[in-house]
Design an enzyme around this catalytic site. Sequence first.
Site, PDB file in Angstrom:
ATOM      1  N   LYS A 126       0.850  -1.195   0.000  1.00  0.00           N
ATOM      2  CA  LYS A 126       0.000   0.000   0.000  1.00  0.00           C
ATOM      3  C   LYS A 126       0.879   1.236   0.000  1.00  0.00           C
ATOM      4  CE  LYS A 126      -4.434   1.176   0.258  1.00  0.00           C
ATOM      5  NZ  LYS A 126      -5.605   0.477  -0.265  1.00  0.00           N
ATOM      6  N   GLY A 183     -19.996   7.128   3.064  1.00  0.00           N
ATOM      7  CA  GLY A 183     -19.050   7.256   1.948  1.00  0.00           C
ATOM      8  C   GLY A 183     -19.765   6.980   0.644  1.00  0.00           C
ATOM      9  N   GLY A 186     -17.988   7.393  -2.514  1.00  0.00           N
ATOM     10  CA  GLY A 186     -16.911   7.570  -3.482  1.00  0.00           C
ATOM     11  C   GLY A 186     -16.869   6.445  -4.486  1.00  0.00           C
ATOM     12  N   GLY A 231     -18.475   3.401  -2.519  1.00  0.00           N
ATOM     13  CA  GLY A 231     -19.842   3.567  -2.025  1.00  0.00           C
ATOM     14  C   GLY A 231     -20.859   3.777  -3.127  1.00  0.00           C
TER      15      GLY A 231
HETATM   16  P1  NAD Z   1     -13.078   7.869  -2.377  1.00  0.00           P
HETATM   17  O1  NAD Z   1     -12.047   8.898  -2.122  1.00  0.00           O
HETATM   18  O2  NAD Z   1     -13.491   7.610  -3.769  1.00  0.00           O
HETATM   19  O3  NAD Z   1     -14.407   8.189  -1.546  1.00  0.00           O
HETATM   20  C1  NAD Z   1     -14.421   8.363  -0.170  1.00  0.00           C
HETATM   21  C2  NAD Z   1     -15.825   8.794   0.210  1.00  0.00           C
HETATM   22  O4  NAD Z   1     -15.937   8.850   1.634  1.00  0.00           O
HETATM   23  C3  NAD Z   1     -16.186  10.162  -0.330  1.00  0.00           C
HETATM   24  O5  NAD Z   1     -17.527  10.136  -0.773  1.00  0.00           O
HETATM   25  C4  NAD Z   1     -16.028  11.065   0.900  1.00  0.00           C
HETATM   26  O6  NAD Z   1     -16.854  12.202   0.823  1.00  0.00           O
HETATM   27  C5  NAD Z   1     -16.490  10.123   1.988  1.00  0.00           C
HETATM   28  N1  NAD Z   1     -15.991  10.472   3.323  1.00  0.00           N
HETATM   29  C6  NAD Z   1     -14.739  10.775   3.700  1.00  0.00           C
HETATM   30  N2  NAD Z   1     -14.694  11.023   5.009  1.00  0.00           N
HETATM   31  C7  NAD Z   1     -15.954  10.862   5.475  1.00  0.00           C
HETATM   32  C8  NAD Z   1     -16.565  10.963   6.760  1.00  0.00           C
HETATM   33  N3  NAD Z   1     -15.865  11.284   7.848  1.00  0.00           N
HETATM   34  N4  NAD Z   1     -17.896  10.722   6.861  1.00  0.00           N
HETATM   35  C9  NAD Z   1     -18.627  10.393   5.775  1.00  0.00           C
HETATM   36  N5  NAD Z   1     -18.098  10.273   4.533  1.00  0.00           N
HETATM   37  C10 NAD Z   1     -16.782  10.501   4.393  1.00  0.00           C
HETATM   38  O7  NAD Z   1     -12.545   6.537  -1.680  1.00  0.00           O
HETATM   39  P2  NAD Z   1     -12.886   5.039  -2.097  1.00  0.00           P
HETATM   40  O8  NAD Z   1     -11.912   4.617  -3.132  1.00  0.00           O
HETATM   41  O9  NAD Z   1     -14.334   4.893  -2.338  1.00  0.00           O
HETATM   42  O10 NAD Z   1     -12.459   4.285  -0.762  1.00  0.00           O
HETATM   43  C11 NAD Z   1     -13.354   4.132   0.350  1.00  0.00           C
HETATM   44  C12 NAD Z   1     -12.831   3.015   1.230  1.00  0.00           C
HETATM   45  O11 NAD Z   1     -12.773   1.801   0.477  1.00  0.00           O
HETATM   46  C13 NAD Z   1     -11.425   3.218   1.775  1.00  0.00           C
HETATM   47  O12 NAD Z   1     -11.334   2.572   3.034  1.00  0.00           O
HETATM   48  C14 NAD Z   1     -10.557   2.471   0.772  1.00  0.00           C
HETATM   49  O13 NAD Z   1      -9.302   2.075   1.299  1.00  0.00           O
HETATM   50  C15 NAD Z   1     -11.459   1.272   0.516  1.00  0.00           C
HETATM   51  N6  NAD Z   1     -11.197   0.553  -0.738  1.00  0.00           N
HETATM   52  C16 NAD Z   1     -11.186   1.192  -1.927  1.00  0.00           C
HETATM   53  C17 NAD Z   1     -10.984   0.452  -3.084  1.00  0.00           C
HETATM   54  C18 NAD Z   1     -11.071   1.090  -4.445  1.00  0.00           C
HETATM   55  O14 NAD Z   1     -11.047   0.339  -5.437  1.00  0.00           O
HETATM   56  N7  NAD Z   1     -11.189   2.386  -4.562  1.00  0.00           N
HETATM   57  C19 NAD Z   1     -10.739  -0.922  -3.013  1.00  0.00           C
HETATM   58  C20 NAD Z   1     -10.771  -1.547  -1.768  1.00  0.00           C
HETATM   59  C21 NAD Z   1     -11.000  -0.803  -0.630  1.00  0.00           C
END
Ligand code: NAD
Length: 427
Positions: free
Chosen positions: A106, A218, A220, A223
């Site tokens: 990571k 979330g 993003g 989500g």
């Molecule tokens: P992202 O940056 O695309 O989205 C993050 C979302 O969380 C945004 O909508 C943001 O507004 C929201 N957010 C941030 N802080 C917040 C809070 N305190 N309260 C409410 N909402 C909040 O990130 P992502 O890629 O969707 O990643 C989200 C999680 O999933 C992380 O833990 C990441 O490590 C994990 N993850 C991501 C992937 C991937 O393919 N992107 C894969 C596996 C795991």
Amino acid sequence: MNNASNPYVNAQTQFDTVAEAMSLDMSMREYLRVSAREFVFSIPVKMDDGTTKTYMGFRIQHNNARGPSKGGIRFHPDETLDTVRALAMWMTWKSAVVDIPLGGGKGGIACDPRTMSMGEQERMCRGYVRQLSSTIGPLIDIPAPDMMSSAQHMLWMLDEYETIMRAHYPGVITGKPVGMGGSLGRAEATGYGVMYTLVEALRLRGDSVKGKTASLQGFGAVGEHAARKFEELGGIVTAVSCWDNNDKKAYTFKKKGGLDINALAAAKDAYRDIDKEKARDIGCDILPGDAWLSEEADILIPAAQENEITTKNLDSINKSVRVICEAANGPTTPEADPLILAKDIMIIPDFLCNAGGVTCSYFEQVQGNMNYFWGKSEVLIKLETAMTAACTAVCELAEEKKVPLRDAAYMISIQRVADAVKMRGWV
Ligand code: NAD
């Protein structure tokens, strides 16, 4: 950061508990509970106003016994070495639980891209790769996007790597834009993968998603697509908690009868935050950021960041909740875990639940190596097959050993990684 909220301590605690239950050899435990290699470095970036700002960069390679280390690069102002260590360790278990030939790694940069121009972000991405060019590579360690990083960031990083190496190396990074070596379906992969595991876990209990309600934290990359798939499968998303970058705080957006996911997605900015005023315009009620947890729903989907469900707030989980899909990494602390299970809530553990992203990243590599790209439906069918098989195996082992799904997932992954380490003769 105190130990209770330190994700690395949490990741090690989870590992130690299951390693003990498996009677794993002590030397193997000692080796697997720490990173194989760690890189911490500074990235000087020329800012648009002529000053230079220095950002801290991290890259952790937790394990590569089953294949090159693999894992995203997170951009976050509060990024710490210990968060990246934990995420790298979880990546090892994630690649292993879906049985793909990759290890765990990571990366991260302590930065807030929302406050940086595109030029500043590009220079930061290129600086990150210049620091790491001899320690990443298609056969060594393969980065990808994560929180607040995007396909464009990956392409700048790829371009910098290829400039240094003076040749094309599309396999050095995944999550590239489609048409530039990226895979169709990668954008949806993690969120859809969350739903494939939910569907299978419910199916094994004689149940389905149809008619169920969900509350998310979330909206993003993960989500939003989890919400879209949930809706497509006949579920209703009743509430979404999301960051509002104007107010620098989170709100829960709610609508009677269910949210319109398309309309909510249109209220997002480039960093996947939701503008509260735009959400109000589409008829959402605006509640405090933590209201998503107490929302009446069958399913909770934490999809933001780690340590969101703790012993301090778990009593606010609504009595209606039957399943928690851990779409984020490490959203539940180890202390909260047994107390949630005691409420008869099933937890689909993070490194199984959100493994769709790394699985599709692996597909991206396979397609890149063949220089032949699959259609979107082919990618998604392969993804569904892989995620469903992994979930079935975890649920069946949990049933057989009478342990929670998290412990069963750890048992499968730890055994696979330990076998590889042993066969290589490292321990
Ligand atoms: P992202 O940056 O695309 O989205 C993050 C979302 O969380 C945004 O909508 C943001 O507004 C929201 N957010 C941030 N802080 C917040 C809070 N305190 N309260 C409410 N909402 C909040 O990130 P992502 O890629 O969707 O990643 C989200 C999680 O999933 C992380 O833990 C990441 O490590 C994990 N993850 C991501 C992937 C991937 O393919 N992107 C894969 C596996 C795991």
